[in-house]
Design an enzyme around this catalytic site. Structure first.
Site, PDB file in Angstrom:
ATOM      1  N   ASP A  82       0.855  -1.196   0.000  1.00  0.00           N
ATOM      2  CA  ASP A  82       0.000   0.000   0.000  1.00  0.00           C
ATOM      3  C   ASP A  82       0.896   1.253   0.000  1.00  0.00           C
ATOM      4  OD1 ASP A  82      -2.506   1.198   0.021  1.00  0.00           O
ATOM      5  OD2 ASP A  82      -2.741   1.094   2.192  1.00  0.00           O
ATOM      6  N   ASP A 104       3.250   5.756  -4.406  1.00  0.00           N
ATOM      7  CA  ASP A 104       2.520   6.964  -4.023  1.00  0.00           C
ATOM      8  C   ASP A 104       3.450   8.171  -4.152  1.00  0.00           C
ATOM      9  OD1 ASP A 104       1.185   9.023  -2.867  1.00  0.00           O
ATOM     10  OD2 ASP A 104       0.580   7.926  -1.067  1.00  0.00           O
ATOM     11  N   GLY A 180      -9.196   6.507   7.443  1.00  0.00           N
ATOM     12  CA  GLY A 180      -9.644   6.657   8.835  1.00  0.00           C
ATOM     13  C   GLY A 180     -11.164   6.802   8.885  1.00  0.00           C
TER      14      GLY A 180
END
Ligand code: 13P
Length: 286
Positions: A82, A104, A180
């Site tokens: 991830d 990322d 979240g």
């Protein structure tokens, strides 16, 4: 069928319009629980590791745990890294055997992001692995990576150009989603998912899955979110089930660690099964 590539699993889920659940696992117990849920539901599944989890174990040990626990599992499983901005961690995981990585690089300007993501796609291809790309950042900090600031939104043209020039096999759009628990009801740009999938044919990854409703999941999956990420729900399930078990244990005064592990595992299995049913991945193993 056990370990499959990201491209294979997402080609299947995109064409059948279900979402492959991608759970951020934390340790052996959560890997076992997610795999048990996938076998029970006959669901394809993606096991994701954050950079923090890779660093906690070291890639060699974490990969060995994965290989051991996936042995004998007869549904499609993909091991994915991830959000990772670090080229050395990407290279390490690709060399070790991860099936895919999310490079990322949203903090870079788009041209530099295109240049480096293209390199990562080539590096991954050399090991038979695939790449998820990102240009905007997803709001919220996930295991120490990311920011709580609202991300800058890029035009459809910029995002389409990024996907086509880099050759990424999956793309993570910012559509009002956040990592979240949501502190207010998310306002999601559903149309952006449809537009990107129509323009590129590339499956989208839905980040910030925790807290979205079944109707929101199913709408976004129908539009082409073929990979659906769940992290916070797994962490909370793991820790809260442990807390309630230990609270009872303290009252009873009998301290038996395997009973704690069994309670936590069952709670994570139940959480994963619920998501597989919501994403309509149950029964889709091929
Ligand atoms: P949540 O923590 O909101 O489930 O998001 C997970 C995620 O998108 C991981 O990249």
């Amino acid at each position: 069928m056990a370990v499959v590539s990201l491209q294979d699993t997402l080609a299947h889920s995109l064409s059948a319009r279900y979402g492959v659940p991608a759970f951020n696992i934390l340790n052996d117990l959560t890997i076992e629980a997610v795999l048990a849920a996938a076998v029970q539901e006959r669901s394809p599944v993606i096991l994701q590791t954050s950079v923090k989890t890779v660093r906690q174990y070291g890639s060699e040990q974490l990969y060995d745990i994965f290989r051991t626990l996936v042995r004998g599992v007869d549904v499609p499983v993909t091991l994915h890294l991830d959000h990772c901005p670090y080229r050395d961690v990407i290279s390490d995981c690709l060399r070790r055997g991860w099936n895919s990585v999310l490079f990322d690089a949203h903090e870079l300007d788009v041209e530099e992001n295109v240049r480096q993501t293209t390199e990562v796609v080539a590096e991954a291809r050399a090991t038979g692995a695939h790449v998820e790309g990102e240009i905007e950042g997803i709001q919220g900090v996930e295991d120490g990576v990311g920011s709580d600031d609202k991300p800058e939104s890029m035009s459809l043209e910029v995002a389409t150009d990024f996907i086509q020039r880099t050759g990424v096999q999956c793309f993570a759009p910012a559509i009002g989603n956040a990592h979240g628990q949501y502190t207010s009801a998310p306002v999601l740009d559903h149309q952006r998912v449809s537009d990107l999938v129509e323009a590129t044919g590339v499956p989208m990854a839905l980040h910030g899955g925790t807290g979205l409703s079944t109707a929101q999941f199913q709408d976004l999956i129908a539009r082409g979110c073929a990979k659906v990420n769940i992290s916070t729900a797994l962490k909370e399930t793991f820790m809260k089930s442990g807390l309630s078990f230990l609270t009872e244990t303290e009252k009873r005064g009998t301290w038996d660690p395997p009973s704690l592990f069994a309670a936590q595992k069952q709670a994570v299995v139940d959480m994963a099964v619920q998501h597989m049913r919501d994403f309509r991945s149950s029964g889709q193993a091929w």
